[in-house]
Each structure stands twice: as structure tokens, then as C-alpha cells.
Design a protein around this motif. Sequence first.
Motif, PDB file in Angstrom:
ATOM      1  N   UNK A  43      49.777  25.448  16.286  1.00 30.15           N
ATOM      2  CA  UNK A  43      50.558  26.659  16.500  1.00 30.15           C
ATOM      3  C   UNK A  43      49.743  27.742  17.181  1.00 30.15           C
ATOM      4  N   UNK A  44      48.499  27.933  16.711  1.00 28.94           N
ATOM      5  CA  UNK A  44      47.635  28.926  17.346  1.00 28.94           C
ATOM      6  C   UNK A  44      47.317  28.537  18.794  1.00 28.94           C
ATOM      7  N   UNK A  45      47.152  27.223  18.986  1.00 21.13           N
ATOM      8  CA  UNK A  45      46.895  26.759  20.349  1.00 21.13           C
ATOM      9  C   UNK A  45      48.092  27.059  21.258  1.00 21.13           C
ATOM     10  N   UNK A  46      49.311  26.844  20.724  1.00 13.16           N
ATOM     11  CA  UNK A  46      50.513  27.130  21.521  1.00 13.16           C
ATOM     12  C   UNK A  46      50.613  28.620  21.838  1.00 13.16           C
ATOM     13  N   UNK A  47      50.253  29.484  20.829  1.00 15.77           N
ATOM     14  CA  UNK A  47      50.286  30.930  21.081  1.00 15.77           C
ATOM     15  C   UNK A  47      49.258  31.313  22.142  1.00 15.77           C
ATOM     16  N   UNK A  48      48.076  30.739  22.033  1.00 16.09           N
ATOM     17  CA  UNK A  48      47.040  31.032  23.030  1.00 16.09           C
ATOM     18  C   UNK A  48      47.463  30.572  24.416  1.00 16.09           C
ATOM     19  N   UNK A  49      48.075  29.402  24.479  1.00 14.27           N
ATOM     20  CA  UNK A  49      48.548  28.912  25.772  1.00 14.27           C
ATOM     21  C   UNK A  49      49.639  29.815  26.347  1.00 14.27           C
ATOM     22  N   UNK A  50      50.489  30.353  25.455  1.00 11.92           N
ATOM     23  CA  UNK A  50      51.548  31.245  25.921  1.00 11.92           C
ATOM     24  C   UNK A  50      50.946  32.518  26.524  1.00 11.92           C
ATOM     25  N   UNK A  51      49.894  33.050  25.881  1.00 15.04           N
ATOM     26  CA  UNK A  51      49.222  34.228  26.442  1.00 15.04           C
ATOM     27  C   UNK A  51      48.562  33.888  27.776  1.00 15.04           C
ATOM     28  N   UNK A  52      47.929  32.688  27.839  1.00 11.17           N
ATOM     29  CA  UNK A  52      47.322  32.292  29.101  1.00 11.17           C
ATOM     30  C   UNK A  52      48.375  32.125  30.192  1.00 11.17           C
ATOM     31  N   UNK A  53      49.528  31.567  29.801  1.00  8.98           N
ATOM     32  CA  UNK A  53      50.614  31.417  30.775  1.00  8.98           C
ATOM     33  C   UNK A  53      51.123  32.777  31.258  1.00  8.98           C
ATOM     34  N   UNK A  54      51.150  33.752  30.315  1.00  5.70           N
ATOM     35  CA  UNK A  54      51.580  35.100  30.714  1.00  5.70           C
ATOM     36  C   UNK A  54      50.607  35.679  31.743  1.00  5.70           C
ATOM     37  N   UNK A  55      49.300  35.494  31.498  1.00  5.53           N
ATOM     38  CA  UNK A  55      48.309  35.963  32.472  1.00  5.53           C
ATOM     39  C   UNK A  55      48.494  35.259  33.808  1.00  5.53           C
ATOM     40  N   UNK A  56      48.785  33.922  33.749  1.00  5.91           N
ATOM     41  CA  UNK A  56      48.979  33.179  34.995  1.00  5.91           C
ATOM     42  C   UNK A  56      50.228  33.663  35.735  1.00  5.91           C
ATOM     43  N   UNK A  57      51.303  34.002  34.966  1.00  4.79           N
ATOM     44  CA  UNK A  57      52.512  34.501  35.620  1.00  4.79           C
ATOM     45  C   UNK A  57      52.266  35.869  36.259  1.00  4.79           C
ATOM     46  N   UNK A  58      51.478  36.701  35.562  1.00  5.71           N
ATOM     47  CA  UNK A  58      51.128  37.994  36.143  1.00  5.71           C
ATOM     48  C   UNK A  58      50.295  37.806  37.407  1.00  5.71           C
ATOM     49  N   UNK A  59      49.342  36.864  37.342  1.00  2.00           N
ATOM     50  CA  UNK A  59      48.516  36.618  38.527  1.00  2.00           C
ATOM     51  C   UNK A  59      49.368  36.076  39.669  1.00  2.00           C
ATOM     52  N   UNK A  60      50.361  35.218  39.351  1.00  2.00           N
ATOM     53  CA  UNK A  60      51.243  34.708  40.391  1.00  2.00           C
ATOM     54  C   UNK A  60      52.095  35.812  40.997  1.00  2.00           C
ATOM     55  N   UNK A 101      42.924  47.577  50.536  1.00  2.00           N
ATOM     56  CA  UNK A 101      42.095  48.342  51.464  1.00  2.00           C
ATOM     57  C   UNK A 101      40.697  48.546  50.924  1.00  2.00           C
ATOM     58  N   UNK A 102      39.840  49.163  51.771  1.00  6.22           N
ATOM     59  CA  UNK A 102      38.441  49.344  51.439  1.00  6.22           C
ATOM     60  C   UNK A 102      38.028  50.820  51.544  1.00  6.22           C
ATOM     61  N   UNK A 103      38.953  51.744  51.389  1.00  2.03           N
ATOM     62  CA  UNK A 103      38.632  53.173  51.551  1.00  2.03           C
ATOM     63  C   UNK A 103      37.776  53.704  50.414  1.00  2.03           C
ATOM     64  N   UNK A 104      37.398  55.023  50.583  1.00 10.15           N
ATOM     65  CA  UNK A 104      36.597  55.662  49.559  1.00 10.15           C
ATOM     66  C   UNK A 104      37.402  55.888  48.295  1.00 10.15           C
ATOM     67  N   UNK A 105      38.708  56.052  48.471  1.00 10.84           N
ATOM     68  CA  UNK A 105      39.586  56.259  47.318  1.00 10.84           C
ATOM     69  C   UNK A 105      40.407  54.985  47.125  1.00 10.84           C
ATOM     70  N   UNK A 106      39.876  54.049  46.384  1.00 12.27           N
ATOM     71  CA  UNK A 106      40.526  52.732  46.299  1.00 12.27           C
ATOM     72  C   UNK A 106      41.897  52.804  45.651  1.00 12.27           C
ATOM     73  N   UNK A 107      42.783  51.985  46.177  1.00 12.40           N
ATOM     74  CA  UNK A 107      44.119  51.830  45.623  1.00 12.40           C
ATOM     75  C   UNK A 107      44.239  50.410  45.094  1.00 12.40           C
ATOM     76  N   UNK A 108      44.785  50.281  43.885  1.00 14.64           N
ATOM     77  CA  UNK A 108      44.929  48.964  43.275  1.00 14.64           C
ATOM     78  C   UNK A 108      46.408  48.641  43.113  1.00 14.64           C
ATOM     79  N   UNK A 109      46.735  47.389  43.437  1.00 20.99           N
ATOM     80  CA  UNK A 109      48.070  46.870  43.178  1.00 20.99           C
ATOM     81  C   UNK A 109      48.014  46.182  41.828  1.00 20.99           C
ATOM     82  N   UNK A 110      48.885  46.529  40.903  1.00 19.02           N
ATOM     83  CA  UNK A 110      48.816  46.076  39.516  1.00 19.02           C
ATOM     84  C   UNK A 110      50.127  45.393  39.139  1.00 19.02           C
ATOM     85  N   UNK A 111      50.019  44.181  38.561  1.00 18.77           N
ATOM     86  CA  UNK A 111      51.152  43.499  37.928  1.00 18.77           C
ATOM     87  C   UNK A 111      50.965  43.630  36.431  1.00 18.77           C
ATOM     88  N   UNK A 112      51.950  44.075  35.700  1.00 21.87           N
ATOM     89  CA  UNK A 112      51.751  44.358  34.276  1.00 21.87           C
ATOM     90  C   UNK A 112      52.975  43.989  33.461  1.00 21.87           C
TER      91      UNK A 112
END
Length: 584
Positions: A7-24, A174-185
Amino acid sequence: MAVWSFGNYAARRERENADQRLAGALGAASGAYRNMLDEAGQRAGKIASSRRVQRAFLKGREGELTRIQRTKPNVVLTRKTSGAKIPPNAGTRTVEVLSGGRRIGRVIAFVPLDRRLAARLTRATNGHQLALKHDGVLVGQNGSVRLESPQPLTGTGDLLVGDSSYRAVATRLGEGKRPVELVALKRSSAIDGEADAARWRVMGVGFGLIAALLTIAYAVAPPIARSRVSRQERDQADRVLAHVGDGIFLVDHEGVIRLWNPAAEAITGLRADAIRGRQAQETIPGWTAITAIVPVAPKPGGMHEASSSAETVPLEIAGKEIWLSVVGVALAEGTVYAFRDVTRERRLEDLRSEFVATISHELRTPLASLHGAALTLREHGQDLNPQTQHDLLDMIAVQSRRLADLVEEILVAGQLDSGSLHVVSEPFDPEELVWATAAAARVRVDESMRIDVSMTAVLPMVRGDARRTRQVLSNLVDNAIKYSPDGGRLELIVDADDEYVRFSIRDEGLGIPLGEQRRIFDKFYRLDPDQRRGIGGSGLGLYICQELVRSMNGRIHVESDPGEGAVFTFELPVAERITATSAA
């Protein structure tokens, strides 16, 4: 514990999948943003190539440029290289306006990093929440929020927005002095809820499975126990069959081989994987004839009956004949056959039979001569002249010696087999022995045979049994004389090195075929068994020579070419080192 762990493994995998979906989702948003920048560049290029824009830049019509710019959203037309009014942190694409190879202006298309961009990127990722982070402010499709921590967010991590915690994946734009980040959350509470649901889903299935397994185990425990005992018995039977010395195989009622143990494979050379599952008639040569004569007992333990005793049958495989002692026992599944290799015993039995026949013949000839000479002397002795009497007495002496030699060979062979033959190990002079043997042999040959001796001037003492060595030498000389029916030269050669003294007997007789040279030292073997050349013998002489030489820690061998004679050589260890040698 296992269910809880899963069960804990399934929960951990679900969190990892959430991170993978955010990265996608972040990857898809980054691709959409790049497409927007490419579209802005294409729009800037199209404007820069417009004749109206080029004329306005060329003639310096600022008003015209301003009017054109108002009709083109997110575009700046400027003659300057810097100072264009572009929203901060916007993504830009710049195209030079050229005339005659000279730059006369610039068209800058930009993509503002605002709520509308966040909304477009959210739609491009099928509803995943996207935001832009710069200068400590998080800009989303619903507005802007100032963050407590203005530090850049790299990779995957947790982000606190107001009172809410989010799981976020970010990348820089971009690479400017004032960096801008694109965030999936995504809200951490939503991810935790999905993880808990996955945990309890797996645990529910696990506990249900455990209950089902316990029920099944309770129901099938007795059959499993019986099956385990049966499997252990089969495994034990397989191990026994794998290590039993006799060949064992099972033929079912259809004539198909179902079992072929390692001993059967080793004895016959037929591989188990090539013979199992095939018809015995196709794989075992002569199977039809074998089944016709091999007895099959109705039950185990019935082999003591005369009708069920083992039968010895020949089997020819790959050009090699082997003899097997085979017996069978009937089973419900078919017939189990057991066999053992009796080829050696069969060959020895054949040799014994041949030996008995040979000895009978060898004994009959001198006995007949002795009997005839004795009767002649008894009944007509007074009427015979002295020469005839001498010839008859000489015949009696010769045939008596022949009988004595035959009896001696039989006795010595029996002592060698039983290990009761006494052989001493002491130094003796080989030179005297060789000369005496040559002198005795010269008495027994006629003028057609010449016997010479060749040896080094100084020979070391030999360690062994002088009497048995003379017996070996005499046997080899007699053998050379016997197989030289046309006479010729017979030579006794003796030489030595630091370890052995070599005795060689060279003749010019019939020679020995190459295929027979390895067998002539076998017991009861004769080179001329049918006596087609008139050469008799018991087949024990060379066997006795070999065993006597071995008993004195020596070795013996033969070299021969058919029709050109033979050279028998045996070596015995020296008793002392050689001090000097010379040729004679």
C-alpha cells in the motif's frame, strides 16, 4: 506487513506519477511557449518584409510607423537598437528591416508573460495548472500572487502559495538577468488524497486476497500436503534413477519411450533428449527382435522364475556392438526395462571358450605324439634300430617340454589373475641373462635362423626378478621364432640410459598388422586364431610378458610393419647409474 508495504509502495508510486504528470505538462507547456515565440518571429518577419513598412522606415515617417504598430498587437517598430517599449520579461523575436543591404529599422514581436499566456498554456496542457514566476510573483490565469520565498524554483519541489502548499515543477524561460520560470503545479492535498486512495485501494485488494487465500489454503491444504509428499517421493525416485548403475527405461503401451535414465544414456550412447517421446522401434536398433526374446515379469520380484530370468542380447549402435543383459517388468503405464552392459563379460566368455578349444587342441597334439611314441617303444622297442629309438625319445622329450610350457603358462596366468605370483625386486646382471637366453634359443632353431646379440660394453645392474625377466625374454624370443617361419635374422639388443635398461627382440618374420598391435597383449588373444599359417599357441604368452614386466615396474611395447618383421621392447629400471657406455 506485506500488504501495508505494498500500500505504501502504491502511494509512493502515485506521488511519483503525479510528479511525472507535472513534468509532462511542463514539457508540453514549454513546447507551446516555443511555438508562440516561433509564431511571433514569423509575424515579425512578415511585417519586416512589407513594402509599406520598408518605405516608412526608409523615409523616416514615424507617424506612419506608429499607425502600423497600432494595428499589430504585441509588435514594436523602431529605428533604435535599444530602448524599445517592451513589457518586462516578455519573450521576443526581432527581425531586421533591410534596404539595399543596409539596416533601416527593426521589427520586434513579443509574447507577454501575463495571465493570458498562463491561460493559453493551461489550455495547451489539457487543464494542468500553469503559472509564470518572476520577481517573487506567481502569475496564473486567475491572477497574481506574491510569494514569501523569491528564490528560483529548480526542478521538482514544494511551493507555498499563500496558505496552500503546491507540488511544482519549474523550468527557466530565457537567460536574462531577471529570470522567468514556467511552473506546472498541483495542490499537495490533492496529490496526498490520490496517494491515500491508491494505498487503500491496494490494501483493500490485498486484504481481500489474503482472506481468499486463507480460505483456499484451508480447503486445499490436505491435497497440497499429499502432493508435496508425492513430489518428494518422485524427486527421490528421480535421484535414485539418475545414480543407479543399470540402464532403466520405460516403454508405454504405444511403444513410445517415456523414461531414459543417465545410465542408459552412458551405456548405449543414445541421448535421452533425442530418444524420449519417440517410438522404441525407430530409435533402438533391433528392438523388435529384443522384445521377442526379453522376458517381462508380471510384477516386481518375479525375476527368480526361470521364465523371467535376464536375457543377453546384442545391440549395434554407430557400428559398435555391445551386449546387454535385459529384463522387463510390466506396469500399468507400460513396461520398465532394466539392463546392464555385459560386453566385457561376453568377450571374456568368448575368449575363455576359445581358450578351452585352443588348449584342447594344443594339448591333443603333444599327447598324441607322446602316446604314439610310448606305444611304439613299448611294443616294438627291441626291433627298432638305435636311431629310431633316439628319434622317438627325442620326440617324447620335445613334446613333454611343450606340455610343461603350456601348463606353466596356464599356472602363471592364473597366479597373475589371483595376485599370488611372487616377484622379487633385487639387482641382477642383464648381460649374463641375455647371453644365456640367446644360447638356449640357438639350440632350438635350424640353419635358416640366425640369432645375434648386440649390447653396450658396460651395462648397469637391473632391479627386478632375474628369473621372471628371463621368462619374459624367452617368451619374446620364442614368439619371434614362431612368427618367422622362413627363418632370417633375429637380434637381441640391450642398451640403457640413466633410468631404464631396454631389451629389444627384432625379427624379420611375418610382422603384425597395425590394427592388431594394440590387442596382442590381451589375454587369450592370438594373431592366427584359425592356425591358417600353422602357428599355434595358447594366447597367453604376450599377456604374461606384459603383466610380468608391469609387476617389475617396467613397460613393454611393439613396433611392426606387416611383412617386415617386428620389434618387441621392454624396459626395466636400473639398480645403479651408468658409469660409461660404448658401442659393440
